[in-house]
Design a protein around this motif. Sequence first.
Motif, PDB file in Angstrom:
ATOM      1  N   ALA A 128      14.659 -18.094 -11.422  1.00 27.42           N
ATOM      2  CA  ALA A 128      14.657 -16.714 -11.922  1.00 27.42           C
ATOM      3  C   ALA A 128      13.201 -16.268 -11.913  1.00 27.42           C
ATOM      4  N   LEU A 129      12.751 -15.781 -10.780  1.00 30.70           N
ATOM      5  CA  LEU A 129      11.318 -15.628 -10.546  1.00 30.70           C
ATOM      6  C   LEU A 129      10.663 -14.604 -11.463  1.00 30.70           C
ATOM      7  N   ASP A 130      11.388 -13.592 -11.876  1.00 29.91           N
ATOM      8  CA  ASP A 130      10.789 -12.633 -12.806  1.00 29.91           C
ATOM      9  C   ASP A 130      10.530 -13.278 -14.164  1.00 29.91           C
ATOM     10  N   GLU A 131      11.512 -14.000 -14.697  1.00 29.57           N
ATOM     11  CA  GLU A 131      11.344 -14.666 -15.981  1.00 29.57           C
ATOM     12  C   GLU A 131      10.285 -15.768 -15.914  1.00 29.57           C
ATOM     13  N   ILE A 180       8.009  -7.718  -7.839  1.00 28.34           N
ATOM     14  CA  ILE A 180       8.724  -8.478  -6.813  1.00 28.34           C
ATOM     15  C   ILE A 180       9.556  -7.543  -5.943  1.00 28.34           C
ATOM     16  N   LEU A 181      10.239  -6.583  -6.554  1.00 30.16           N
ATOM     17  CA  LEU A 181      11.027  -5.624  -5.776  1.00 30.16           C
ATOM     18  C   LEU A 181      10.138  -4.805  -4.842  1.00 30.16           C
ATOM     19  N   GLU A 182       8.978  -4.402  -5.313  1.00 30.08           N
ATOM     20  CA  GLU A 182       8.052  -3.656  -4.457  1.00 30.08           C
ATOM     21  C   GLU A 182       7.590  -4.499  -3.276  1.00 30.08           C
ATOM     22  N   VAL A 183       7.218  -5.737  -3.564  1.00 28.21           N
ATOM     23  CA  VAL A 183       6.721  -6.625  -2.507  1.00 28.21           C
ATOM     24  C   VAL A 183       7.803  -6.898  -1.474  1.00 28.21           C
ATOM     25  N   GLU A 184       9.000  -7.200  -1.922  1.00 32.31           N
ATOM     26  CA  GLU A 184      10.083  -7.509  -0.981  1.00 32.31           C
ATOM     27  C   GLU A 184      10.477  -6.289  -0.157  1.00 32.31           C
ATOM     28  N   ARG A 185      10.364  -5.112  -0.746  1.00 35.01           N
ATOM     29  CA  ARG A 185      10.664  -3.881   0.001  1.00 35.01           C
ATOM     30  C   ARG A 185       9.656  -3.679   1.124  1.00 35.01           C
ATOM     31  N   GLU A 186       8.428  -4.091   0.892  1.00 34.88           N
ATOM     32  CA  GLU A 186       7.383  -3.952   1.910  1.00 34.88           C
ATOM     33  C   GLU A 186       7.480  -5.041   2.978  1.00 34.88           C
ATOM     34  N   LEU A 187       7.817  -6.265   2.570  1.00 33.06           N
ATOM     35  CA  LEU A 187       7.820  -7.391   3.505  1.00 33.06           C
ATOM     36  C   LEU A 187       9.041  -7.392   4.427  1.00 33.06           C
TER      37      LEU A 187
END
Length: 514
Positions: A128-131, A180-187
Amino acid sequence: MRDISMDRVNCVREEILETIKSPTLTHEQKVATLANKADSLLEVLDLPEGLDELLNQPIDTQCICDLFEGHAPMRPRYIIPDYAKFLKEGSEFLQLGPAQDIYEAINNLLIFYKHVPSITNFPVYVGALDELLDPYLEEVDDATAKKLLRLFFIHMDRTILDSFSHANLGPKATRAGRLILEVERELEHAVPNITLKYDEDITPDDFAIEAVKTALRSAKPSFANHKMFRSELQDDYVIASCYNGLKYGGGSYTLCRLILGNIAKRAKNVADFKENQLPYVMDIMARYMDARIKFEVEESGFFTNNFLAKEGFIHRDRFTAMFGMVGMAEAVNILMEKEGKPYRYGHDEESAKLGVEIMEVIDAFNNAHHNPYCEVTGGHFLLHAQVGIAQDHDVSPGTRIPIGEEPEELLDHLKYCAHFHKYFPSGTGDIFPIDTTAHKNPEYILDIVKGAFRQDLRYLSFYAADSDVIRITGYLVKRSEIAKLRSGNAVLQDTTALGLGATDNGHIEERKVR
C-alpha cells in the motif's frame, strides 16, 4: 516420484531448445521459462485419479487448468509480505536496518522486492504505497517527493518485468497518494498495476477524480469496492496480481481453474451438468489443489527455510488457495442450446438465472470442501473469477460477457455483471474502454463507480480508447510494446507476450467503447 514417459521428456527437450534459440525472449525471460520446463519434468504429487483426462488436454476439451504452476511447487503462487513491518524493523537476512527517511524507505523496498518470489518470479504485491511512504515524505517538498517517486516507479517498471505486480492506494486520501497518481499519469507505465480501495464514505471525491484521470491515461488505478472486500476479508486485505483479494502477511498457495464451457460440452443437459459433470470435475480439482498445498506445507520447506517466514514477514496460517473458474458465458450458451432455448449470456434474465444457479453449485461445493491449511478462510478455498490466459480460444474470463456481445447500454452491462460479483472474494472484475471525451468529464466515471458499488459490483477498470497502456484481462500492457513484439523484437516485460496472445485470441481491441 512417478516416472515420466520418454515422449514427454523429448517434448520438453524440444521446448527447451526452442526457448534457448528464441529471438524475442530476453535472457531473464529465457531463464524463467527454462526453470518452468525443468519443473514440468517432476511429478511428486499424489494426483487424484481422473485428473489427466481433465487437465492434460487441448484447450477445446480441457476442463481443469493448473495455470503453469508445475508439478513440484517450491513456493506459494502469491505471496503478500508485511512491508510495514519491514520498513519499521528492517531485515536481518537482507542486512538492512529500519528505514530512517524517504531515501532509505525507497531503497530498502527496491531491495526487498528482489527477494519476494511468486509464480512469475516477481512480487505480485508491492505494498500500500501511499500508506507506506506518506510518513517518510514529511521531510521533503513536493518537487523532491515527485522526483523520488518518479525514480522509484521507473525502477519498478524496468526491473519488475511483469505487470502482475500490484500496488494499492486508499481508501483515505494522502499526500503520497496524490503524488503517486500524478507521477503515474505522467509516466504511463504498465508496471506496477494499481488498485484504489474506494469507499465513497471515506474517499474524497477530488482524490477519486484524480484516480479517474490517471486511469484514463494509464489504465490504472482500478477501483475496488472497499466496503465489500472488508465485509468478507476484514481490514487486512490487499489486492494483488490481477485483482486478487488476499490477506496481508499471507497469500495464496495455489490457483487452479475450471473451464466451465468445456465441462458443459460433456453434459447431456442442464441437470446433468449441475448434478454430475460439474461436481465430478470440481471434486478432482479440489483434491489436486489439496495435494499441491500439502506438498508446499509439509515437504517443500518454504515455510521453514525462507527468510520471509523466519523473520515474520509472512505467516503460513494466513495463506489460503483460490478455486478459480472461466467460461461461464460459454457454459450458459452451450447449455441453453442443449435445452433448445434461445437465450444468450449477457442479454436476458433467463441466461443470468442459469449462471447464478451454476455459481450456487460451485459456491456450495467450495463451502463443503475443507482444507486443513486454509485456516484464515475457515478451512475453505476462496472463489476466483480467473482472467484468462493467452492460449484461451472461445473461453471468456470469469463471468464476463464475451467481447463483441456486450449489451448496448452500459447500465444493462453493469446490472448483468452484478449477478455474479458477490461470489468472488478473491477477485472478479469488468473492464470498460472509455471514449476520449471522458477526459473532459471524469466525474461521469466516478458516478458510474459509485452507482455500481452501491449495487454490489466488486471491481471496475477503465482506460481511454486511445491510451497506449491498456488492461488486457487483469494485467496491463502497452500497445506500443505489443507492436514491437509482433514485429519480432524483444521487449522488456514478459506480460507483453501474454498480451499479444490475448489480443489475437481474445479480441481485446474489439471491446465496446463506452
